[in-house]
Design a protein around this motif. Sequence first.
Motif, PDB file in Angstrom:
ATOM      1  N   GLU A   2       4.882  17.362  11.035  1.00  0.00           N
ATOM      2  CA  GLU A   2       6.191  17.301  10.401  1.00  0.00           C
ATOM      3  C   GLU A   2       6.162  16.281   9.271  1.00  0.00           C
ATOM      4  OE1 GLU A   2      10.856  16.323  11.544  1.00  0.00           O
ATOM      5  OE2 GLU A   2       9.318  16.378  13.106  1.00  0.00           O
ATOM      6  N   LYS A   3       6.816  16.626   8.175  1.00  0.00           N
ATOM      7  CA  LYS A   3       6.808  15.759   7.008  1.00  0.00           C
ATOM      8  C   LYS A   3       7.560  14.453   7.279  1.00  0.00           C
ATOM      9  CE  LYS A   3       8.019  15.753   2.090  1.00  0.00           C
ATOM     10  NZ  LYS A   3       8.669  16.510   0.990  1.00  0.00           N
ATOM     11  N   ILE A   4       6.973  13.350   6.830  1.00  0.00           N
ATOM     12  CA  ILE A   4       7.653  12.056   6.911  1.00  0.00           C
ATOM     13  C   ILE A   4       8.847  12.075   5.962  1.00  0.00           C
ATOM     14  CG2 ILE A   4       7.430   9.590   6.429  1.00  0.00           C
ATOM     15  CD1 ILE A   4       4.467   9.826   7.183  1.00  0.00           C
ATOM     16  N   LYS A   5       9.985  11.605   6.438  1.00  0.00           N
ATOM     17  CA  LYS A   5      11.209  11.606   5.639  1.00  0.00           C
ATOM     18  C   LYS A   5      11.513  10.177   5.173  1.00  0.00           C
ATOM     19  CE  LYS A   5      12.811  13.441   9.329  1.00  0.00           C
ATOM     20  NZ  LYS A   5      11.562  13.914   9.943  1.00  0.00           N
ATOM     21  N   SER A  37      18.722   8.519  -6.338  1.00  0.00           N
ATOM     22  CA  SER A  37      17.379   7.933  -6.340  1.00  0.00           C
ATOM     23  C   SER A  37      16.348   8.802  -5.620  1.00  0.00           C
ATOM     24  CB  SER A  37      17.412   6.553  -5.674  1.00  0.00           C
ATOM     25  OG  SER A  37      18.412   5.751  -6.242  1.00  0.00           O
ATOM     26  N   GLY A  38      16.790   9.836  -4.918  1.00  0.00           N
ATOM     27  CA  GLY A  38      15.844  10.756  -4.296  1.00  0.00           C
ATOM     28  C   GLY A  38      15.628  10.583  -2.807  1.00  0.00           C
ATOM     29  N   GLU A 251       5.042  -4.432  -5.810  1.00  0.00           N
ATOM     30  CA  GLU A 251       4.949  -5.648  -6.630  1.00  0.00           C
ATOM     31  C   GLU A 251       4.673  -6.893  -5.788  1.00  0.00           C
ATOM     32  OE1 GLU A 251       8.344  -5.950  -9.196  1.00  0.00           O
ATOM     33  OE2 GLU A 251       7.839  -4.110 -10.273  1.00  0.00           O
ATOM     34  N   GLY A 252       4.490  -6.706  -4.483  1.00  0.00           N
ATOM     35  CA  GLY A 252       4.235  -7.819  -3.589  1.00  0.00           C
ATOM     36  C   GLY A 252       2.884  -7.712  -2.918  1.00  0.00           C
ATOM     37  N   ALA A 253       2.782  -8.288  -1.735  1.00  0.00           N
ATOM     38  CA  ALA A 253       1.496  -8.428  -1.055  1.00  0.00           C
ATOM     39  C   ALA A 253       1.233  -7.357   0.006  1.00  0.00           C
ATOM     40  CB  ALA A 253       1.414  -9.812  -0.406  1.00  0.00           C
ATOM     41  N   VAL A 254       2.222  -6.539   0.340  1.00  0.00           N
ATOM     42  CA  VAL A 254       2.032  -5.549   1.396  1.00  0.00           C
ATOM     43  C   VAL A 254       1.102  -4.437   0.903  1.00  0.00           C
ATOM     44  CG1 VAL A 254       3.165  -3.812   2.844  1.00  0.00           C
ATOM     45  CG2 VAL A 254       4.275  -6.032   2.443  1.00  0.00           C
ATOM     46  N   ASP A 255       0.119  -4.093   1.731  1.00  0.00           N
ATOM     47  CA  ASP A 255      -0.849  -3.044   1.381  1.00  0.00           C
ATOM     48  C   ASP A 255      -0.304  -1.691   1.844  1.00  0.00           C
ATOM     49  OD1 ASP A 255      -2.999  -1.387   0.891  1.00  0.00           O
ATOM     50  OD2 ASP A 255      -4.493  -2.711   1.788  1.00  0.00           O
ATOM     51  N   PHE A 256       0.603  -1.136   1.051  1.00  0.00           N
ATOM     52  CA  PHE A 256       1.237   0.117   1.440  1.00  0.00           C
ATOM     53  C   PHE A 256       0.261   1.293   1.441  1.00  0.00           C
ATOM     54  CE2 PHE A 256       5.037  -2.307   0.132  1.00  0.00           C
ATOM     55  CZ  PHE A 256       5.813  -2.118   1.256  1.00  0.00           C
ATOM     56  N   GLU A 294       9.982   6.222  -6.406  1.00  0.00           N
ATOM     57  CA  GLU A 294       8.880   6.712  -7.233  1.00  0.00           C
ATOM     58  C   GLU A 294       7.552   6.130  -6.758  1.00  0.00           C
ATOM     59  OE1 GLU A 294       8.985   9.132  -9.641  1.00  0.00           O
ATOM     60  OE2 GLU A 294      11.016   9.347  -8.781  1.00  0.00           O
ATOM     61  N   TYR A 295       7.573   4.872  -6.338  1.00  0.00           N
ATOM     62  CA  TYR A 295       6.350   4.242  -5.843  1.00  0.00           C
ATOM     63  C   TYR A 295       5.862   4.968  -4.587  1.00  0.00           C
ATOM     64  CZ  TYR A 295       3.208   0.815  -3.771  1.00  0.00           C
ATOM     65  OH  TYR A 295       2.120   0.207  -3.193  1.00  0.00           O
ATOM     66  N   ILE A 296       6.777   5.290  -3.687  1.00  0.00           N
ATOM     67  CA  ILE A 296       6.393   5.972  -2.447  1.00  0.00           C
ATOM     68  C   ILE A 296       5.847   7.377  -2.750  1.00  0.00           C
ATOM     69  CG2 ILE A 296       7.277   6.913  -0.276  1.00  0.00           C
ATOM     70  CD1 ILE A 296       9.156   4.515  -0.133  1.00  0.00           C
ATOM     71  N   LYS A 297       6.397   8.021  -3.761  1.00  0.00           N
ATOM     72  CA  LYS A 297       5.870   9.338  -4.154  1.00  0.00           C
ATOM     73  C   LYS A 297       4.418   9.212  -4.585  1.00  0.00           C
ATOM     74  CE  LYS A 297      10.212  11.506  -5.671  1.00  0.00           C
ATOM     75  NZ  LYS A 297      10.975  12.003  -6.863  1.00  0.00           N
TER      76      LYS A 297
END
Length: 301
Positions: A2-5, A37-38, A251-256, A294-297
């Motif tokens: 299932e797609k992550i929402k 914002s989507g 823009e921060g330190a989290v390695d997404f 947009e970053y998550i996309k």
Amino acid sequence: MEKIKIANAPCSWGALEFDLEGDSKGYNEVLDEMKTSGYVGSELGDLGFMPSEPDELKSVIKNFDFWIPGAFVPVALADEEEHAAGLAKALKVAKLLVEAGFNDAFIVLADENGSVPERTLNAGRISEHMGLSEEEWLVFAKGADLIAQKVKDTYGLRTVFHHHCAGYIETSSEIDRLMKLTNPDVLGLCLDMGHCMYGGGNPVDILNKHYDRIWHVHFKDYNPSIGEQSKLQNWDYFDAVKAGVFCKLGEGAVDFEEIVGILKTKDYSGWIVVEQDVLPGMGSPLACAIHNREYIKKLGL
């Protein structure tokens, strides 16, 4: 799979659970900007921010073609005398969600963050002597399990605990201990990437260590230079938030990238809720929300 929402939350618009000066936008404007914002959902926000009558809440959310994946419920769990009131609040929120049709939403349980001066003044630099006593740990865990079990038995909703700076569950060791003391069948973990890093931890490590307990995910980034400045200037939690310790995603330190890779590998199919906590009236929430989506996309979600 299932797609992550992807959802957002009212706290990204300054609608916080704290009693702070300044006004945030109303729920209609916030939801409209989320939609623009989507995003496809919003957490409920502090009780009273959105309509508290089930049919009205359902109508409002349906109007935006949204869903509510969770609702934040703070409780001073270290104080056993607060458990009954906390349970009543959690049940009230659960009842609202279920009667409005959001019967797979999470109760996002948390400490009464910002209410203990020592923890609020020292967010991001907690030392061992600032933690719970042995007795308080047992009381805290007992309260969390009690609320989670009653919510499940009464309304069929699951509960996750949200670790949070300026509360008693901030550091990685505190997260570990709460998970060890609580019932894995009734209480999960809401992993918040930004709070984890602000509290000195690594969200990748927590994700790998506690994945089976992580039923809900918050995407928040952390600016380490602001965090370091907070330590040097002895800022409290709210000073750091005002300075932008929770920056735009990427823009921060989290390695997404690594986090998304882990979630995909493990076939995570729940919600990701973006939170970029700001104080009321602070910054440009719409611009940040657009940037974050947009970053998550770009991460493939």
